[in-house]
Scaffold this motif. Structure first.
Motif, short mmCIF file in Angstrom:
data_model
loop_
_atom_site.label_atom_id
_atom_site.label_comp_id
_atom_site.label_asym_id
_atom_site.label_seq_id
_atom_site.Cartn_x
_atom_site.Cartn_y
_atom_site.Cartn_z
N ILE A 61 -8.02 -10.16 -11.46
CA ILE A 61 -8.68 -9.96 -10.13
C ILE A 61 -9.42 -9.60 -9.22
CG2 ILE A 61 -8.12 -11.10 -7.35
CD1 ILE A 61 -5.67 -11.57 -8.40
N ILE A 62 -10.30 -9.88 -9.70
CA ILE A 62 -11.52 -8.95 -9.34
C ILE A 62 -12.38 -9.37 -7.97
CG2 ILE A 62 -14.15 -7.62 -9.82
CD1 ILE A 62 -13.12 -8.89 -12.80
N SER A 63 -11.75 -8.46 -6.53
CA SER A 63 -12.79 -8.53 -5.61
C SER A 63 -13.13 -7.46 -4.64
CB SER A 63 -11.16 -8.54 -4.58
OG SER A 63 -10.50 -7.79 -4.41
N HIS A 64 -13.85 -8.19 -4.00
CA HIS A 64 -14.85 -7.36 -3.39
C HIS A 64 -14.25 -6.19 -2.20
CE1 HIS A 64 -18.41 -4.99 -1.75
NE2 HIS A 64 -18.69 -5.75 -0.84
N HIS A 65 -13.21 -6.39 -1.46
CA HIS A 65 -12.69 -5.69 -0.34
C HIS A 65 -10.99 -5.32 -1.29
CE1 HIS A 65 -14.14 -8.26 2.36
NE2 HIS A 65 -15.14 -6.53 2.63
N PRO A 66 -10.97 -3.80 -1.07
CA PRO A 66 -9.61 -4.01 -2.00
C PRO A 66 -8.38 -4.06 -0.54
CG PRO A 66 -10.80 -1.91 -1.55
CD PRO A 66 -11.66 -2.73 -1.07
N ILE A 67 -7.44 -4.72 -1.78
CA ILE A 67 -5.79 -4.74 -0.96
C ILE A 67 -5.93 -3.85 -0.15
CG2 ILE A 67 -5.02 -5.11 -2.97
CD1 ILE A 67 -4.09 -6.87 -0.14
N VAL A 68 -5.01 -2.53 -1.40
CA VAL A 68 -4.76 -1.16 -0.81
C VAL A 68 -6.12 -0.57 -0.13
CG1 VAL A 68 -3.09 0.52 -1.29
CG2 VAL A 68 -2.61 -1.82 -1.61
N PHE A 69 -6.28 -0.39 1.24
CA PHE A 69 -6.61 0.70 1.69
C PHE A 69 -6.26 2.14 1.81
CE2 PHE A 69 -10.24 -1.88 2.74
CZ PHE A 69 -12.01 -1.07 2.56
N LYS A 70 -5.32 1.93 2.51
CA LYS A 70 -4.09 2.92 3.23
C LYS A 70 -3.14 3.20 2.19
CE LYS A 70 -5.80 2.62 7.93
NZ LYS A 70 -5.20 2.91 9.18
N GLY A 71 -2.47 4.62 1.96
CA GLY A 71 -1.35 4.46 0.69
C GLY A 71 0.18 3.83 1.52
N THR A 84 0.88 -9.23 -1.32
CA THR A 84 0.13 -9.25 -2.20
C THR A 84 0.30 -8.79 -3.70
OG1 THR A 84 -1.29 -10.46 -0.14
CG2 THR A 84 -2.50 -9.68 -2.71
N VAL A 85 -0.03 -7.26 -3.07
CA VAL A 85 0.60 -6.00 -4.39
C VAL A 85 2.04 -6.64 -5.28
CG1 VAL A 85 1.12 -3.59 -4.78
CG2 VAL A 85 0.12 -4.96 -3.26
N LEU A 86 2.92 -7.35 -4.72
CA LEU A 86 4.42 -7.42 -5.44
C LEU A 86 3.73 -8.98 -5.90
CD1 LEU A 86 7.41 -6.93 -2.63
CD2 LEU A 86 6.91 -5.81 -5.02
N LYS A 87 3.26 -9.67 -5.59
CA LYS A 87 3.03 -11.01 -6.07
C LYS A 87 1.97 -10.73 -7.65
CE LYS A 87 2.85 -15.17 -3.72
NZ LYS A 87 3.01 -16.65 -3.37
N ALA A 88 1.39 -9.62 -7.54
CA ALA A 88 0.38 -9.40 -8.67
C ALA A 88 1.51 -8.79 -9.30
CB ALA A 88 -0.66 -8.65 -7.91
N ILE A 89 2.44 -8.16 -8.83
CA ILE A 89 2.98 -6.38 -10.56
C ILE A 89 3.92 -7.85 -11.45
CG2 ILE A 89 4.31 -4.74 -10.61
CD1 ILE A 89 3.62 -3.50 -8.23
N LYS A 90 5.18 -8.88 -10.38
CA LYS A 90 5.76 -9.57 -10.94
C LYS A 90 5.17 -10.30 -11.47
CE LYS A 90 9.09 -9.65 -6.92
NZ LYS A 90 9.31 -10.34 -5.90
N ASN A 91 3.88 -10.64 -11.58
CA ASN A 91 2.85 -11.37 -12.89
C ASN A 91 2.04 -11.02 -13.28
OD1 ASN A 91 4.73 -14.83 -11.22
ND2 ASN A 91 3.61 -13.83 -9.62
N ASN A 92 2.09 -9.67 -14.25
CA ASN A 92 2.09 -9.29 -14.78
C ASN A 92 -0.19 -9.90 -14.34
OD1 ASN A 92 3.60 -8.10 -16.11
ND2 ASN A 92 3.99 -10.35 -16.99
N ILE A 93 -0.91 -9.09 -13.28
CA ILE A 93 -1.76 -9.69 -12.93
C ILE A 93 -3.05 -8.24 -12.23
CG2 ILE A 93 -3.95 -11.37 -11.12
CD1 ILE A 93 -1.64 -13.08 -11.11
N ALA A 94 -3.68 -8.08 -12.96
CA ALA A 94 -4.05 -5.98 -12.57
C ALA A 94 -5.38 -6.79 -11.58
CB ALA A 94 -4.60 -6.49 -14.15
N LEU A 95 -5.26 -6.22 -10.27
CA LEU A 95 -5.84 -6.29 -9.55
C LEU A 95 -7.33 -5.00 -9.50
CD1 LEU A 95 -3.81 -6.75 -6.24
CD2 LEU A 95 -4.39 -8.72 -7.85
N TYR A 96 -8.34 -4.58 -9.07
CA TYR A 96 -9.61 -3.72 -9.19
C TYR A 96 -10.23 -4.94 -7.77
CZ TYR A 96 -13.36 -1.67 -11.01
OH TYR A 96 -14.09 -0.30 -11.46
#
Length: 365
Positions: A61-71, A84-96
């Motif tokens: 998934i390539i997004s304009h806004h980062p899903i993670v802004f703060k640590g 959102t991050v957990l679901k991406a990791i569990k389904n082997n989806i890279a986030l950029y």
């Protein structure tokens, strides 16, 4: 296709060094060597977008806004970011994410707004500093041309519409190697005097590793003589906002209609309509109130952006018409911009535009 092939292209399009200090652009989830089969592009990365990626077989998934802004200190699904991050990791989806770095380049978010509004002859409203450096090196006269060419090939010496830019001066250098040295000129333990050329070239910070590699590979000396200086000069092709002119001037109401139609904005918030034509226009995708003074100083008749607060509208002081079209509305075409660029580079790669409208704001009309 490997993930790094796509991210390298995106970071050449909008180098990560151009993002603002508060931002978190880049690879958020995933490994550069991951095999990518298809990508989904969206303005925001949400749980619904991840679900869509799963359904469509997209593992990036390539997004304009980062899903993670703060640590993130914990990942237990207590809020939408963690889920959102957990679901991406569990389904082997890279986030950029490609955020303020894409805002800052000439061919980025603000250029897309200008294109849709018919604003031409554009330039960066507030050029960015801290991007340029200068390399100074010294070598024997006979090797200077070959070394210059290698530095130019690596990206040094590019200034606006000019390439192969350098300054050169002739002089005499001295050195004395010890018994373990193997000097190109002269002998160990003897002070030598060499006729040398001083070469100065400017380069962008993201090119430093490549420039230094070219320097070390092509410099004739055993011990390479060089200095690197950080420059305060602003790079005119990178920065915040954009300003240009309409092909034909419009009265204020016609301009507002143009903005609403071409930017597909349901609601426009604007300051008083002034008794003058709109010709020069400043734009800034996303939150742009910090650029109001710059837009006024540039002589803009209107400033199209988003997220102005109530009291900030007073700062226009009848010098400019502020047109607040909404954050989502100002950046919604960024996804199309990214898809066009990626498809041009990788015509056989499967890339899709999200079907979800991720705007969290609804309008009762």
């Amino acid at each position: 296709m490997k993930l790094f092939e796509i991210t390298n292209f995106l970071e050449n399009l909008a180098p990560l060094q151009y993002q603002e200090d508060y931002d978190n652009a880049g690879l958020i989830v995933g490994h550069p060597d991951d095999e990518i089969t298809a990508a989904l592009v969206s303005l925001d990365c949400t749980e619904e977008v991840v679900d869509e990626a799963i359904a469509k077989g997209c593992n990036l998934i390539i997004s304009h806004h980062p899903i993670v802004f703060k640590g993130l200190k914990k990942l237990n699904g207590k809020n939408y970011v963690e889920r959102t991050v957990l679901k991406a990791i569990k389904n082997n989806i890279a986030l950029y994410a490609i955020h303020t770095n894409l805002d800052s380049v000439q061919h980025g978010v603000n250029a897309e707004i200008c294109k849709r509004l018919g604003v031409v002859n554009t330039k960066i409203l507030v050029p960015k500093g801290g991007i340029l450096k200068k390399l100074v090196t010294f070598c024997e006269h006979a090797a200077a041309e070959e070394l210059r060419n290698a530095l130019f090939k690596a990206g040094a010496g590019n200034i606006s519409n000019y390439s192969d830019c350098s300054f050169n001066a002739e002089g005499v250098g001295t050195f004395k190697g010890n018994e373990r040295s193997n000097p190109t000129l002269g002998k160990p333990n003897v002070r030598e005097y060499a006729n040398e050329t001083r070469i100065e070239v400017i380069f962008k910070v993201q090119d430093e590793r490549r420039i230094l590699a070219a320097l070390f590979q092509n410099h004739p000396y055993e011990e390479v003589a060089y200095d690197i200086y950080a420059l305060e000069n602003k790079l005119q092709s990178v920065g915040s906002g954009m300003v240009g002119k309409l092909v034909e001037e419009l009265n204020a109401k016609d301009f507002l209609r143009l903005v609403q139609q071409n930017m597909q904005a349901k609601v426009l918030r604007h300051t008083a309509i002034l008794p003058k034509k709109i010709k020069k226009v400043a734009v800034c995708g996303g939150s742009g109130s910090f650029l109001l003074k710059n837009a006024i100083a540039a002589g803009a008749d209107a400033f199209v952006t988003a997220d102005f607060k109530y009291h900030e509208f007073f700062d226009a002081e009848d010098k400019i018409m502020i047109v607040d079209i909404g954050h989502f509305e100002s950046e919604q075409f960024t996804s199309n911009l990214l898809i066009d660029n990626i498809q041009e580079k990788f015509p056989n790669f499967a890339i899709r535009l999200t079907e979800h409208n991720t705007n969290p704001i609804n309008y009762f009309i």
